[in-house]
Design a protein around this motif. Structure first.
Motif, short mmCIF file in Angstrom:
data_model
loop_
_atom_site.label_atom_id
_atom_site.label_comp_id
_atom_site.label_asym_id
_atom_site.label_seq_id
_atom_site.Cartn_x
_atom_site.Cartn_y
_atom_site.Cartn_z
N PRO A 170 0.77 -1.10 0.06
CA PRO A 170 0.01 -0.06 0.00
C PRO A 170 0.96 1.07 -0.04
CG PRO A 170 0.02 -0.88 2.24
CD PRO A 170 0.95 -1.82 1.09
N ALA A 171 0.16 2.39 -0.28
CA ALA A 171 0.84 3.65 -0.22
C ALA A 171 1.16 3.97 1.33
CB ALA A 171 0.15 4.68 -1.03
N ASP A 172 0.25 3.66 1.90
CA ASP A 172 0.17 4.16 3.51
C ASP A 172 1.18 2.97 4.28
OD1 ASP A 172 -1.70 2.19 3.36
OD2 ASP A 172 -3.03 3.31 4.55
N ASP A 173 0.57 2.95 5.37
CA ASP A 173 1.26 1.90 6.40
C ASP A 173 0.91 0.53 6.18
OD1 ASP A 173 2.26 0.98 8.61
OD2 ASP A 173 0.36 1.26 9.71
N ALA A 174 1.81 -0.46 6.04
CA ALA A 174 1.27 -1.88 5.70
C ALA A 174 0.54 -2.52 6.79
CB ALA A 174 2.73 -2.52 5.52
N GLU A 175 1.05 -2.21 8.19
CA GLU A 175 0.48 -2.55 9.26
C GLU A 175 -1.30 -2.34 9.12
OE1 GLU A 175 0.28 -4.64 13.27
OE2 GLU A 175 1.82 -4.28 11.81
N SER A 176 -1.69 -1.10 8.94
CA SER A 176 -2.90 -0.58 8.80
C SER A 176 -3.85 -1.18 7.75
CB SER A 176 -3.23 1.03 8.67
OG SER A 176 -2.48 1.52 9.54
N TYR A 177 -3.11 -1.34 6.72
CA TYR A 177 -3.52 -2.14 5.44
C TYR A 177 -3.90 -3.51 5.71
CZ TYR A 177 -3.50 -4.55 0.87
OH TYR A 177 -4.10 -5.17 -0.39
N TRP A 178 -3.19 -4.34 6.43
CA TRP A 178 -3.65 -5.55 6.36
C TRP A 178 -4.53 -5.98 7.82
CZ3 TRP A 178 -3.43 -8.78 10.83
CH2 TRP A 178 -2.52 -8.32 11.96
N ARG A 179 -4.45 -4.91 8.62
CA ARG A 179 -5.51 -4.92 9.68
C ARG A 179 -6.99 -4.81 8.84
NH1 ARG A 179 -3.78 -5.89 14.53
NH2 ARG A 179 -1.62 -5.79 15.08
N ARG A 180 -7.10 -3.71 7.99
CA ARG A 180 -8.09 -3.42 7.15
C ARG A 180 -8.67 -4.78 6.51
NH1 ARG A 180 -5.39 1.39 6.11
NH2 ARG A 180 -5.05 0.72 3.96
N ARG A 181 -7.65 -5.41 5.70
CA ARG A 181 -8.02 -6.40 5.00
C ARG A 181 -8.57 -7.52 5.73
NH1 ARG A 181 -5.56 -7.85 0.40
NH2 ARG A 181 -7.02 -9.51 0.50
N ARG A 182 -8.08 -7.78 7.06
CA ARG A 182 -8.49 -8.84 7.96
C ARG A 182 -9.61 -8.55 8.46
NH1 ARG A 182 -8.02 -13.91 9.90
NH2 ARG A 182 -8.08 -14.04 12.06
N ALA A 183 -10.12 -7.32 8.61
CA ALA A 183 -11.50 -6.86 9.27
C ALA A 183 -12.46 -7.23 8.27
CB ALA A 183 -11.52 -5.30 9.50
N ARG A 184 -12.34 -7.31 6.83
CA ARG A 184 -13.07 -7.60 5.94
C ARG A 184 -13.12 -8.86 5.60
NH1 ARG A 184 -11.15 -2.72 3.43
NH2 ARG A 184 -9.41 -3.78 2.21
N ASP A 185 -12.07 -9.63 5.82
CA ASP A 185 -12.00 -11.04 5.57
C ASP A 185 -11.16 -12.06 6.56
OD1 ASP A 185 -11.34 -13.67 4.35
OD2 ASP A 185 -10.13 -12.61 2.92
N PRO A 186 -12.12 -12.32 7.64
CA PRO A 186 -11.54 -13.12 8.62
C PRO A 186 -10.85 -14.29 8.29
CG PRO A 186 -13.78 -13.26 8.69
CD PRO A 186 -13.39 -12.25 7.64
N ASP A 187 -11.05 -14.92 7.19
CA ASP A 187 -10.29 -16.09 6.64
C ASP A 187 -8.88 -15.83 6.13
OD1 ASP A 187 -12.49 -17.54 7.31
OD2 ASP A 187 -13.37 -17.35 5.14
N LEU A 188 -8.56 -14.50 6.17
CA LEU A 188 -7.09 -14.34 5.80
C LEU A 188 -6.08 -14.51 6.47
CD1 LEU A 188 -5.56 -12.62 3.50
CD2 LEU A 188 -5.93 -10.57 5.00
N TRP A 189 -4.92 -15.31 6.08
CA TRP A 189 -3.88 -15.53 6.53
C TRP A 189 -2.84 -14.40 6.40
CZ3 TRP A 189 -2.48 -19.83 9.80
CH2 TRP A 189 -3.25 -20.86 9.68
N VAL A 190 -2.15 -13.96 7.54
CA VAL A 190 -1.05 -12.87 7.49
C VAL A 190 0.24 -13.41 8.08
CG1 VAL A 190 -0.48 -10.53 8.09
CG2 VAL A 190 -2.99 -10.99 7.74
N VAL A 191 1.14 -13.48 7.21
CA VAL A 191 2.24 -14.08 7.81
C VAL A 191 3.41 -12.95 7.43
CG1 VAL A 191 4.03 -16.01 7.32
CG2 VAL A 191 1.56 -16.46 6.96
N GLU A 192 4.28 -12.79 8.47
CA GLU A 192 5.41 -11.82 8.27
C GLU A 192 6.85 -12.78 8.12
OE1 GLU A 192 7.74 -8.72 10.95
OE2 GLU A 192 5.64 -9.04 11.41
N LEU A 193 7.64 -12.26 7.07
CA LEU A 193 8.63 -12.94 6.89
C LEU A 193 10.09 -11.88 6.88
CD1 LEU A 193 7.76 -14.78 3.51
CD2 LEU A 193 7.64 -15.57 5.75
#
Length: 100
Positions: free
Chosen positions: A61-84
């Motif tokens: 995203p153009a903004d903060d990645a942390e905010s981005y994945w949290r917004r995505r997760r709020a819309r899709d509770p089946d989403l896996w988020v993995v940090e590498l």
């Protein structure tokens, strides 16, 4: 299963991989947060094409990645988020989650 394999491969290679949010074990989408010491966090997603083939798509995203994945997760509770955090993280991801 794909997430577990990715975690093992990265950790076995001396990197750090951790699940930030657990998704559906059978069919959840996978979003990867790639740590980069020389710049901002990059975001990749495992997507499926019209032919059913999996690919990695850049979703940084153009903004903060942390905010981005949290917004995505709020819309899709089946989403896996993995940090590498490992050099050549994209290679590890591609070899592990695209090979199946």
């Amino acid at each position: 299963m794909l997430v577990g394999a990715l975690l093992r491969r990265v950790n076995d290679a001396g990197g750090i991989a951790m699940v930030r949010a657990k998704g559906d074990a059978q069919g959840g989408a996978i979003l990867l947060l790639i740590e980069d010491r020389s710049g901002p966090v990059r975001v990749l997603e495992r997507t499926l094409g019209l032919d059913g083939a999996a690919s990695l798509t850049v979703s940084t995203p153009a903004d903060d990645a942390e905010s981005y994945w949290r917004r995505r997760r709020a819309r899709d509770p089946d989403l896996w988020v993995v940090e590498l955090d490992i050099p050549e993280a994209e290679r590890f991801a591609a070899e592990t989650i695209l090979s199946n």
